[in-house]
Enzyme design. Structure first.
Site, short mmCIF file in Angstrom:
data_model
loop_
_atom_site.label_atom_id
_atom_site.label_comp_id
_atom_site.label_asym_id
_atom_site.label_seq_id
_atom_site.Cartn_x
_atom_site.Cartn_y
_atom_site.Cartn_z
CE1 TYR A 146 -3.30 -3.14 0.86
CE2 TYR A 146 -4.69 -1.05 1.06
CZ TYR A 146 -4.47 -2.33 1.03
OH TYR A 146 -5.58 -3.18 0.72
CE LYS A 196 2.48 -18.24 -1.45
NZ LYS A 196 1.75 -19.25 -1.34
CG ASP A 228 -0.97 -20.87 0.09
OD1 ASP A 228 -0.52 -20.68 1.28
OD2 ASP A 228 -0.75 -21.20 -0.79
CG ASP A 252 -7.79 -5.20 1.86
OD1 ASP A 252 -8.71 -4.67 2.34
OD2 ASP A 252 -7.67 -5.25 0.76
CG ASP A 256 -13.52 -7.47 2.76
OD1 ASP A 256 -13.18 -7.08 3.84
OD2 ASP A 256 -13.93 -7.26 1.55
C1 IPM Z 1 -10.12 -1.66 3.86
C2 IPM Z 1 -10.45 -1.27 2.52
C3 IPM Z 1 -9.43 -0.18 2.03
C4 IPM Z 1 -8.07 -1.26 1.94
C5 IPM Z 1 -9.68 0.22 0.62
C6 IPM Z 1 -11.00 1.14 0.46
C7 IPM Z 1 -8.68 1.19 -0.02
O1 IPM Z 1 -10.62 -2.16 1.51
O2 IPM Z 1 -10.19 -0.82 4.77
O3 IPM Z 1 -9.94 -2.81 4.23
O4 IPM Z 1 -7.70 -1.90 1.09
O5 IPM Z 1 -7.40 -0.83 2.95
MG MG Z 2 -10.47 -4.25 2.54
#
Ligand code: IPM
Ligand code: MG
Length: 380
Positions: A146, A196, A228, A252, A256
């Site tokens: 990032y 990894k 993975d 990240d 999710d």
């Molecule tokens: C998160 C989001 C952000 C990230 C995006 C919106 C850039 O997905 O906070 O997890 O990847 O950090």
């Molecule tokens: Mg995210």
């Protein structure tokens, strides 16, 4: 009015459903202050698409500075289809990177606990796998891909080339891994470091740093997982995990994925912490995991639980108000227990037996549970 302490919270409502969920959490926090005898001085700041429209940038420097001077930041969500062009030099998510980078918010805490009231109906994973799921993802937030050097695509069509660098320094790894050890120590004492290391040099350094810290935490059981296979185990045996610590992009993605376990991304809170201490705790930025959900924006349909539970984390970690944090979590649990659900949490077959309500009415019910004095000491 109260003679009790005053806390300063900067809000960033943002785009889409952001303003609605922040307004809901704000009402809950004010009600908490009334019950526990403290007051909150609120400020509001533009960031994301609305800031691009108003000022031409995702967030202004003066807003970053004002947010950094508060005790904590409460953020809704940023982004939306109007500002979606990935080749535009100004994009809503730049506000997040600026806040994280400038304010040094290097550790992103994403707890995933499965509420049995929700799991059975809303989660796409088999209910028996979800029993006892209570994990915490600690994601490194200001390093790696990032923040590494980036070269956008150049060259003739057919031969274009682009690159993104993944740098990590030992101090960057050590501070977030140390925090994860500390958090594991306060929970079930199991830490899984995710990398990894069979491919990446930064992952091998990451593993080395974890091993070097291990002797300082003999009470924590540490294991390493490749990202993975970790992704697979998070679905196959999620209840096994306690604290996971990992670099920015892996965190990240895995967070999710883990969000699916909770039944709806709308349920999940997060905290981004740095090194700066406030008078009462650690400065941090708090936001739900979900995005700006432009398809339902402005319709009073968003699930405010992720933001309300983020405000409970804010109370606990930045303001040192464990009493109020526990009461907010208990009020959310009581509200769900009383059958209140936003639309995302109510399956078609059960709508008759539930009270399916909008964002505002759900927050009203949480406030009512708070005022009634939801039982303290009952963790959500
Ligand atoms: C998160 C989001 C952000 C990230 C995006 C919106 C850039 O997905 O906070 O997890 O990847 O950090
Ligand atoms: Mg995210």
């Amino acid at each position: 009015m109260t003679d009790g302490p005053r806390y300063r919270i900067a809000t960033i409502p943002g785009d889409g459903v952001g303003p609605e969920v922040v307004a809901a959490a704000r009402r809950v926090l004010d009600a908490t202050g009334e019950r526990f005898g403290f007051a909150i001085d609120w400020s509001e700041h533009a960031a994301g698409g609305n800031a691009i429209d108003a000022y031409g940038v995702a967030i202004r420097d003066e807003d970053v500075a004002a947010c950094g001077a508060a005790d904590a930041i409460l953020l809704g969500a940023v982004g939306g289809p109007r500002w979606d062009n990935p080749t535009s030099p100004v994009r809503p998510e730049q506000a997040l990177f600026k806040l994280r980078g400038t304010l040094g918010l290097f550790a992103n805490l994403r707890p995933v606990a499965v509420n049995p009231l929700i799991a059975a109906s809303a989660a796409p994973v088999r209910p028996e796998l979800l029993e006892g799921v209570d994990l915490l993802i600690v994601r490194e937030l200001t390093g790696g891909l990032y923040f590494g050097d980036r070269v956008e695509a150049t060259g003739p069509v057919g031969e274009r080339h682009a690159s993104d660098q993944l740098p990590y320094s030992e101090p960057e790894i050590r501070r977030v891994v140390r925090l994860a050890f500390e958090l594991a120590r306060g929970r079930r004492g199991r830490l899984t470091s995710v990398d990894k290391a069979n491919v990446l040099a930064t992952s091998r350094l990451w593993r080395t740093v974890v091993e070097e810290l291990r002797p300082e935490y003999p009470d924590v059981e540490v294991g390493h997982q490749l990202v993975d296979s970790c992704a697979m185990l998070l679905i196959k045996q999620p209840a096994w995990f306690d604290v996971l610590v990992t670099e920015n992009l892996f965190g990240d993605i895995l967070s999710d994925e883990a969000g699916v376990l909770a039944g709806s991304l709308g349920m999940l809170p997060s905290a981004s912490l740095g090194e700066r201490k406030t008078a009462h705790g650690t400065f941090g930025l708090y936001e739900p995991i979900h995005g700006s959900a432009p398809d339902i924006a402005g319709q009073d349909r968003a699930n405010p639980i992720g933001t309300i539970l983020s405000s409970a984390m804010l109370l606990r970690l930045s303001l040192g108000r464990t009493d109020a944090a526990t009461a907010v979590e208990a009020a959310v649990t009581a509200t769900l227990g009383a059958g209140y659900r936003t639309g995302d949490l109510a399956g078609a077959g059960e709508r008759d037996s539930l009270r399916v309500v909008g964002t505002t009415a759900f927050a009203d019910a949480v406030v009512a549970a708070l005022v009634a004095g939801a039982p303290e000491g009952v963790p959500a």
